[in-house]
Write a protein that holds these residues in place. Structure first.
Motif, PDB file in Angstrom:
ATOM      1  N   ALA A 122       0.836  -1.211   0.000  1.00 29.51           N
ATOM      2  CA  ALA A 122       0.000   0.000   0.000  1.00 29.51           C
ATOM      3  C   ALA A 122       0.866   1.255   0.000  1.00 29.51           C
ATOM      4  O   ALA A 122       0.500   2.276  -0.598  1.00 29.51           O
ATOM      5  N   GLU A 123       2.023   1.174   0.651  1.00 28.17           N
ATOM      6  CA  GLU A 123       2.934   2.322   0.665  1.00 28.17           C
ATOM      7  C   GLU A 123       3.452   2.602  -0.747  1.00 28.17           C
ATOM      8  O   GLU A 123       3.705   3.743  -1.110  1.00 28.17           O
ATOM      9  N   THR A 124       3.565   1.553  -1.549  1.00 27.50           N
ATOM     10  CA  THR A 124       4.091   1.694  -2.908  1.00 27.50           C
ATOM     11  C   THR A 124       3.017   2.083  -3.916  1.00 27.50           C
ATOM     12  O   THR A 124       3.224   2.969  -4.758  1.00 27.50           O
ATOM     13  N   ILE A 125       1.838   1.432  -3.826  1.00 26.40           N
ATOM     14  CA  ILE A 125       0.821   1.618  -4.876  1.00 26.40           C
ATOM     15  C   ILE A 125      -0.484   2.254  -4.379  1.00 26.40           C
ATOM     16  O   ILE A 125      -1.443   2.361  -5.119  1.00 26.40           O
ATOM     17  N   GLY A 126      -0.530   2.653  -3.108  1.00 20.46           N
ATOM     18  CA  GLY A 126      -1.685   3.411  -2.607  1.00 20.46           C
ATOM     19  C   GLY A 126      -2.723   2.603  -1.874  1.00 20.46           C
ATOM     20  O   GLY A 126      -3.307   3.065  -0.897  1.00 20.46           O
ATOM     21  N   ASN A 127      -2.981   1.369  -2.323  1.00 25.14           N
ATOM     22  CA  ASN A 127      -3.946   0.521  -1.617  1.00 25.14           C
ATOM     23  C   ASN A 127      -3.739  -0.927  -2.021  1.00 25.14           C
ATOM     24  O   ASN A 127      -3.257  -1.218  -3.120  1.00 25.14           O
ATOM     25  N   VAL A 128      -4.138  -1.829  -1.132  1.00 28.11           N
ATOM     26  CA  VAL A 128      -4.111  -3.259  -1.430  1.00 28.11           C
ATOM     27  C   VAL A 128      -5.044  -3.970  -0.454  1.00 28.11           C
ATOM     28  O   VAL A 128      -5.103  -3.614   0.721  1.00 28.11           O
ATOM     29  N   ILE A 129      -5.816  -4.926  -0.976  1.00 30.40           N
ATOM     30  CA  ILE A 129      -6.704  -5.693  -0.108  1.00 30.40           C
ATOM     31  C   ILE A 129      -6.371  -7.181  -0.227  1.00 30.40           C
ATOM     32  O   ILE A 129      -5.984  -7.658  -1.293  1.00 30.40           O
ATOM     33  N   ALA A 130      -6.520  -7.897   0.877  1.00 35.38           N
ATOM     34  CA  ALA A 130      -6.305  -9.343   0.876  1.00 35.38           C
ATOM     35  C   ALA A 130      -7.531 -10.039   0.292  1.00 35.38           C
ATOM     36  O   ALA A 130      -8.668  -9.697   0.629  1.00 35.38           O
ATOM     37  N   ALA A 131      -7.291 -11.012  -0.578  1.00 38.35           N
ATOM     38  CA  ALA A 131      -8.393 -11.785  -1.168  1.00 38.35           C
ATOM     39  C   ALA A 131      -7.852 -13.130  -1.644  1.00 38.35           C
ATOM     40  O   ALA A 131      -6.678 -13.243  -1.995  1.00 38.35           O
ATOM     41  N   VAL A 132      -8.721 -14.136  -1.621  1.00 44.89           N
ATOM     42  CA  VAL A 132      -8.323 -15.471  -2.092  1.00 44.89           C
ATOM     43  C   VAL A 132      -9.219 -15.867  -3.257  1.00 44.89           C
ATOM     44  O   VAL A 132     -10.414 -15.560  -3.284  1.00 44.89           O
ATOM     45  N   GLN A 133      -8.640 -16.566  -4.207  1.00 45.68           N
ATOM     46  CA  GLN A 133      -9.392 -17.024  -5.364  1.00 45.68           C
ATOM     47  C   GLN A 133     -10.371 -18.106  -4.939  1.00 45.68           C
ATOM     48  O   GLN A 133     -10.055 -18.946  -4.094  1.00 45.68           O
ATOM     49  N   SER A 134     -11.567 -18.082  -5.493  1.00 47.25           N
ATOM     50  CA  SER A 134     -12.578 -19.069  -5.137  1.00 47.25           C
ATOM     51  C   SER A 134     -12.124 -20.457  -5.555  1.00 47.25           C
ATOM     52  O   SER A 134     -11.651 -20.666  -6.673  1.00 47.25           O
ATOM     53  N   SER A 135     -12.260 -21.418  -4.638  1.00 52.66           N
ATOM     54  CA  SER A 135     -11.927 -22.811  -4.961  1.00 52.66           C
ATOM     55  C   SER A 135     -13.191 -23.602  -5.312  1.00 52.66           C
ATOM     56  O   SER A 135     -13.114 -24.759  -5.705  1.00 52.66           O
ATOM     57  N   ASP A 136     -14.347 -22.967  -5.156  1.00 49.63           N
ATOM     58  CA  ASP A 136     -15.629 -23.606  -5.468  1.00 49.63           C
ATOM     59  C   ASP A 136     -16.163 -23.090  -6.804  1.00 49.63           C
ATOM     60  O   ASP A 136     -15.823 -21.988  -7.239  1.00 49.63           O
ATOM     61  N   SER A 137     -17.025 -23.880  -7.417  1.00 53.45           N
ATOM     62  CA  SER A 137     -17.774 -23.372  -8.561  1.00 53.45           C
ATOM     63  C   SER A 137     -18.736 -22.301  -8.067  1.00 53.45           C
ATOM     64  O   SER A 137     -19.247 -22.366  -6.943  1.00 53.45           O
ATOM     65  N   VAL A 138     -18.973 -21.304  -8.900  1.00 53.80           N
ATOM     66  CA  VAL A 138     -19.770 -20.149  -8.489  1.00 53.80           C
ATOM     67  C   VAL A 138     -20.894 -19.921  -9.491  1.00 53.80           C
ATOM     68  O   VAL A 138     -20.683 -19.999 -10.707  1.00 53.80           O
TER      69      VAL A 138
END
Length: 221
Positions: A122-138
């Motif tokens: 975030a210090e480098t690019i302004g913002n960042v959020i944690a997220a995980v790719q879905s392992s289930d069908s959606v």
């Protein structure tokens, strides 16, 4: 650059089928919230910790701190009627140039590595959020019809969500909207593109009784 961690603890125990708010439930003989604060205190970033709590829960929290001899320094901020106002109350107390991580109080298994990664990026690019790719069908339900979505394009959002204070202050000048589901949605509506960092499967949110049991198991391992 200064670092701050805003721990948002406004939840109730409704879905936990308990009268005790879930952030105060015991996890491995310590309230959930204390595990969360400890994670940030033990990170290399060493942020100043702002704990956002409803006024009616603050005395209880202070009693818990005495009971468990919990001495990690933190500042208590009054919570609002919505998460939006709780976060706004916290960032309004920060006046120096800084990077701010906003984290759910009921995600106690957050690693220091993910915390530190969020601050640095975030210090480098302004913002960042944690997220995980879905392992289930959606699938998406709309007008009583369902359509398959590509799970490769679906990410499940977690916290911490980390931003420069400048971006947060500008974004939280907006009027509250029910479309705001997290801090990233507030910042996005203000015109900023949101960046993702790979989250952690262990970074679960304590919402239902089974979540607490899972957290106990993960801590044992």
């Amino acid at each position: 650059m200064k670092y701050y961690a805003v721990i948002v603890a406004g939840g109730s125990g409704n879905r936990m089928q308990t009268e005790t708010p879930k952030q105060f439930l015991l996890l491995k003989n310590l309230p959930v919230l204390m595990h969360t604060i400890k994670a940030f205190a033990q990170s290399d970033s060493q942020p100043k910790i702002l704990l956002v709590l409803n006024k009616e829960q603050q005395a209880y929290w202070l009693r818990l701190c005495e009971e468990f001899n919990f001495r990690i320094p933190h500042q208590i901020i009054n919570g609002g009627t919505e998460r939006f106002y709780s976060v706004k109350n916290a960032i309004e107390t920060i006046n120096e140039e800084s990077i701010v991580a906003i984290h759910d109080a009921v995600r106690p298994l957050i690693s220091k590595e993910l915390i530190d990664k969020g601050f640095k990026q975030a210090e480098t690019i302004g913002n960042v959020i944690a997220a995980v790719q879905s392992s289930d069908s959606v699938r998406m339900l709309r007008d009583n019809k369902t359509n398959a979505l590509s799970r490769n394009e679906i990410y499940l959002v977690q916290t911490p969500q980390t931003f420069s204070l400048k971006i947060l202050k500008e974004s939280y000048k907006q009027e509250f909207s029910t479309h705001f589901t997290d801090d990233a949605s507030v910042v996005e509506l203000a015109g900023y593109e949101i960046n993702i960092v790979e989250g952690e499967r262990n970074n679960i949110k304590i919402t239902y009784p089974i979540d607490l049991e899972l957290a106990e198991l993960l801590l044992k391992n």
